[in-house]
Motif scaffolding. Structure first.
Motif, PDB file in Angstrom:
ATOM      1  N   SER A  85     -19.406 -45.647  19.710  1.00 27.78           N
ATOM      2  CA  SER A  85     -20.188 -44.718  19.927  1.00 27.78           C
ATOM      3  C   SER A  85     -20.619 -44.264  21.257  1.00 27.78           C
ATOM      4  O   SER A  85     -21.292 -43.301  21.305  1.00 27.78           O
ATOM      5  CB  SER A  85     -21.336 -45.723  19.337  1.00 27.78           C
ATOM      6  N   THR A  86     -19.795 -44.715  22.206  1.00 27.41           N
ATOM      7  CA  THR A  86     -19.726 -44.125  23.593  1.00 27.41           C
ATOM      8  C   THR A  86     -19.481 -42.637  23.740  1.00 27.41           C
ATOM      9  O   THR A  86     -19.650 -41.710  24.728  1.00 27.41           O
ATOM     10  CB  THR A  86     -19.486 -44.959  24.589  1.00 27.41           C
ATOM     11  N   SER A  87     -17.677 -42.407  22.900  1.00 24.20           N
ATOM     12  CA  SER A  87     -17.495 -41.287  22.459  1.00 24.20           C
ATOM     13  C   SER A  87     -18.733 -39.777  22.729  1.00 24.20           C
ATOM     14  O   SER A  87     -18.554 -38.850  22.528  1.00 24.20           O
ATOM     15  CB  SER A  87     -16.295 -41.177  22.087  1.00 24.20           C
ATOM     16  N   LEU A  88     -19.170 -40.389  21.901  1.00 19.72           N
ATOM     17  CA  LEU A  88     -19.984 -39.637  21.667  1.00 19.72           C
ATOM     18  C   LEU A  88     -21.245 -38.590  22.613  1.00 19.72           C
ATOM     19  O   LEU A  88     -21.997 -38.073  23.102  1.00 19.72           O
ATOM     20  CB  LEU A  88     -21.477 -40.161  20.085  1.00 19.72           C
ATOM     21  N   ARG A  89     -21.105 -39.490  23.782  1.00 19.07           N
ATOM     22  CA  ARG A  89     -21.908 -39.169  25.116  1.00 19.07           C
ATOM     23  C   ARG A  89     -21.588 -38.806  26.029  1.00 19.07           C
ATOM     24  O   ARG A  89     -20.107 -38.601  25.911  1.00 19.07           O
ATOM     25  CB  ARG A  89     -22.495 -40.858  25.796  1.00 19.07           C
ATOM     26  N   PRO A  90     -21.811 -37.713  26.995  1.00 19.21           N
ATOM     27  CA  PRO A  90     -20.987 -36.795  27.683  1.00 19.21           C
ATOM     28  C   PRO A  90     -20.709 -38.084  28.794  1.00 19.21           C
ATOM     29  O   PRO A  90     -21.124 -38.198  30.040  1.00 19.21           O
ATOM     30  CB  PRO A  90     -21.970 -35.550  28.168  1.00 19.21           C
ATOM     31  N   ALA A  91     -19.180 -37.527  29.005  1.00 18.52           N
ATOM     32  CA  ALA A  91     -18.593 -38.667  29.715  1.00 18.52           C
ATOM     33  C   ALA A  91     -17.214 -38.367  29.641  1.00 18.52           C
ATOM     34  O   ALA A  91     -17.072 -37.229  29.185  1.00 18.52           O
ATOM     35  CB  ALA A  91     -18.428 -40.289  28.835  1.00 18.52           C
ATOM     36  N   ILE A  92     -16.308 -38.542  31.084  1.00 14.79           N
ATOM     37  CA  ILE A  92     -15.319 -38.191  31.306  1.00 14.79           C
ATOM     38  C   ILE A  92     -14.801 -39.829  31.804  1.00 14.79           C
ATOM     39  O   ILE A  92     -14.960 -40.278  32.766  1.00 14.79           O
ATOM     40  CB  ILE A  92     -15.094 -37.409  32.911  1.00 14.79           C
ATOM     41  N   ILE A  93     -13.817 -39.728  31.158  1.00 17.79           N
ATOM     42  CA  ILE A  93     -13.269 -40.857  31.485  1.00 17.79           C
ATOM     43  C   ILE A  93     -11.595 -41.220  31.447  1.00 17.79           C
ATOM     44  O   ILE A  93     -10.496 -39.667  31.340  1.00 17.79           O
ATOM     45  CB  ILE A  93     -12.905 -41.948  29.921  1.00 17.79           C
ATOM     46  N   VAL A  94     -10.771 -41.474  32.909  1.00 15.80           N
ATOM     47  CA  VAL A  94     -10.141 -41.754  33.876  1.00 15.80           C
ATOM     48  C   VAL A  94      -8.910 -42.663  33.813  1.00 15.80           C
ATOM     49  O   VAL A  94      -9.255 -44.137  33.950  1.00 15.80           O
ATOM     50  CB  VAL A  94     -10.549 -40.782  35.969  1.00 15.80           C
ATOM     51  N   LEU A  95      -7.973 -42.511  32.381  1.00 10.08           N
ATOM     52  CA  LEU A  95      -6.754 -43.575  32.645  1.00 10.08           C
ATOM     53  C   LEU A  95      -5.328 -43.424  33.447  1.00 10.08           C
ATOM     54  O   LEU A  95      -5.731 -42.223  34.127  1.00 10.08           O
ATOM     55  CB  LEU A  95      -6.282 -43.950  30.728  1.00 10.08           C
ATOM     56  N   ASN A  96      -4.447 -43.614  33.051  1.00 11.54           N
ATOM     57  CA  ASN A  96      -3.525 -43.893  34.415  1.00 11.54           C
ATOM     58  C   ASN A  96      -3.117 -43.040  33.884  1.00 11.54           C
ATOM     59  O   ASN A  96      -2.925 -41.742  34.838  1.00 11.54           O
ATOM     60  CB  ASN A  96      -2.446 -44.844  33.427  1.00 11.54           C
ATOM     61  N   ASP A  97      -2.761 -41.996  32.438  1.00 11.36           N
ATOM     62  CA  ASP A  97      -1.482 -40.921  32.018  1.00 11.36           C
ATOM     63  C   ASP A  97      -2.583 -39.863  31.239  1.00 11.36           C
ATOM     64  O   ASP A  97      -2.260 -38.846  30.766  1.00 11.36           O
ATOM     65  CB  ASP A  97      -0.599 -40.829  31.255  1.00 11.36           C
ATOM     66  N   THR A  98      -4.120 -40.048  31.193  1.00 13.73           N
ATOM     67  CA  THR A  98      -5.003 -39.438  30.137  1.00 13.73           C
ATOM     68  C   THR A  98      -6.371 -39.284  30.792  1.00 13.73           C
ATOM     69  O   THR A  98      -6.664 -40.029  31.408  1.00 13.73           O
ATOM     70  CB  THR A  98      -5.410 -40.045  28.850  1.00 13.73           C
ATOM     71  N   VAL A  99      -6.370 -38.104  30.493  1.00 13.03           N
ATOM     72  CA  VAL A  99      -8.519 -37.765  30.690  1.00 13.03           C
ATOM     73  C   VAL A  99      -8.870 -37.269  29.840  1.00 13.03           C
ATOM     74  O   VAL A  99      -8.632 -36.590  28.907  1.00 13.03           O
ATOM     75  CB  VAL A  99      -8.343 -36.753  32.322  1.00 13.03           C
ATOM     76  N   LEU A 100     -10.007 -38.290  29.213  1.00 13.11           N
ATOM     77  CA  LEU A 100     -11.210 -38.049  27.746  1.00 13.11           C
ATOM     78  C   LEU A 100     -12.294 -37.357  28.508  1.00 13.11           C
ATOM     79  O   LEU A 100     -13.023 -38.154  29.501  1.00 13.11           O
ATOM     80  CB  LEU A 100     -11.529 -39.568  27.557  1.00 13.11           C
ATOM     81  N   ILE A 101     -12.117 -36.578  27.604  1.00 14.43           N
ATOM     82  CA  ILE A 101     -13.762 -35.589  28.478  1.00 14.43           C
ATOM     83  C   ILE A 101     -14.275 -35.334  27.159  1.00 14.43           C
ATOM     84  O   ILE A 101     -14.080 -34.698  25.734  1.00 14.43           O
ATOM     85  CB  ILE A 101     -13.768 -33.560  28.395  1.00 14.43           C
TER      86      ILE A 101
END
Length: 453
Positions: free
Chosen positions: A98-114
């Protein structure tokens, strides 16, 4: 009088105002900034909804300014419910879905999630505003403003009055205002977000968003560029307003413009409303009426064609401007063929707008209940215009035996239009900016009018 110098952009479709929420970063903002500064290539993958697809255009445009496209890093946009790739790797974040419904920028090793929901995904604009933009397009817009100022100054100087100099001083004042005014990034970003979503078939039918979404087929989604375009429109409004004054007193038209922007509400509206094109079209119609010869012996074909075009443009943003042709016919009744042509052009335009936009064109403008507070706002915001009107009002009373009120002419047209807008404004507060502008033009025209007003 000749030497006298007169001393945010958005149709909110999904929420009543811009949210105060801020974007979150995981693990932190520095990690994302390192990604921006790295030599890694990127590939943007949106979700399957129009909101993330539209926002992907914005993100891709911004990233392309500092990075090359490629396959080193995936940039996933949306949330786990709309983006299958994001859902497949979400466990790596250690966060609740459910956190993915909030505005966030998540940085993983080879992926960025907006991430974000349709209501708040645009808030992830924050780290992208500072990215360098296409300076060529912005420079072209600024040069366009400068060229426009020079041309207008030269044209206005031809009548031998102070209009050219007044226009230059007015343009310099606007330029200083533009340099000092901060860019309302949140407002512009949300406008871009809604427009890009509509470009990807989101169910948004607001006129302003429709217009901007079509503009985005040509222009890149960049806050600074759209801010520069807005100021180009404001400078254009300054030049157009010069022609609402009497022929040999165009400098008073500049005074009318600054009378209008003396109202804080009007200034804020100019910087934030997407309906500025509607006001500009309205100003063009008023300027044509005040500058053209509409005597019965004159056909005025060219003027009527241009008036019809801008009346239709104005009606697109403000259906109440459909009343302008009726006012024109009442004020200039002499030539039936000209008046019928104007009415016909405007009617065809109105039918075309309704056919294109449907009820979404009219629904936002249905009159509501009477708002007494609007009257208070009009008096407060238009205090300077009302003070200026004291002079011609007093003159008419003192010399009432010599005063003859005309029933025709440009000043009568502006007067009837102003009265109409002031009467409608308490039922539709969106008409306040139009009322203040029209009241400013009327005040200036009455100052210079002869005793035969």
């Amino acid at each position: 009088m000749k030497k006298a110098l007169p001393a945010l952009f958005l149709l909110l479709m999904l929420a009543g105002s811009v949210s105060a929420a801020r974007v979150s970063y995981y693990p932190d903002k520095e990690a994302f900034m390192k990604f921006l500064d790295s030599n890694l290539t990127y590939r943007v993958v949106p979700g399957n909804d129009p909101w993330s697809k539209g926002w992907a255009i914005y993100i891709d445009e911004k990233l392309s300014m500092v990075k090359a496209r490629g396959n080193d890093t995936l940039v996933l946009i949306g949330n786990v419910y709309t983006n299958d790739l994001m859902a497949g790797i979400w466990n790596r974040t250690g966060l609740d879905p459910s956190t993915s419904l909030r505005p966030a920028i998540i940085v993983l090793n080879d992926t960025v999630l907006i991430t974000g929901s349709p209501e708040n995904l645009y808030l992830t604009y924050e780290p992208f505003v500072g990215i360098k933009t296409d300076t060529a397009k912005i420079a072209t817009t600024i040069l366009g403003v400068i060229a426009y100022v020079i041309i207008m100054m030269a044209i206005l100087k031809r009548d031998g009055s102070y209009a050219g100099s007044m226009f230059l001083m007015g343009a310099l004042l606007l330029g200083e205002w533009a340099l000092l005014e901060p860019i309302p990034a949140a407002l512009i970003s949300k406008t871009l977000y809604l427009s890009l979503a509509r470009l990807n078939d989101a169910p948004i039918s607001g006129v302003s968003i429709v217009v901007i979404s079509n503009a985005l087929k040509i222009l890149p989604p960049d806050e600074r560029l759209f801010w520069a375009v807005r100021w180009l429109l404001i400078f254009t409004l300054l030049g157009v307003t010069a022609y609402t004054a009497h022929r040999r007193e165009r400098s008073l038209g500049i005074v009318a413009f600054f009378l209008a922007i003396s109202a804080p509400l009007f200034r804020e509206w100019l910087l934030t409303s997407n309906d500025i094109l509607g006001l500009l079209a309205f100003a063009v119609v008023v300027a044509i009426v005040c500058s053209s010869n509409f005597a019965p012996s004159s056909s005025g074909v060219a003027s009527v064609l241009v008036m019809g075009l801008f009346t239709v443009l104005g009606m697109t943003f403000n259906p109440y401007l459909a009343l302008l042709p009726l006012v024109f016919v009442v004020v200039f009744p002499g030539r039936a063929s000209r008046n019928v042509s104007y009415l016909l052009l405007s009617s065809i335009g109105a039918l075309w707008i309704y056919y294109t936009l449907g009820k979404a064109w009219l629904l936002p403008w249905y009159p509501s209940t009477f708002h007494i507070k609007v009257l208070t706002n009009l008096v407060r915001e238009g205090l300077l215009q009302l003070a200026v009107l004291i002079y011609p009002g007093t003159r008419m009373v003192v010399k009432r035996n010599e005063t003859k009120i005309r029933k025709k002419g440009p000043t009568v047209f502006v007067g009837i239009t102003t009265a109409m807008l002031l009467l409608l404004a308490p039922f539709k507060p969106e008409l306040i900016p139009y009322s203040l502008y029209s009241l400013s033009v009327l005040a200036v025209r009455l100052i210079k009018a002869s005793l035969q007003i």
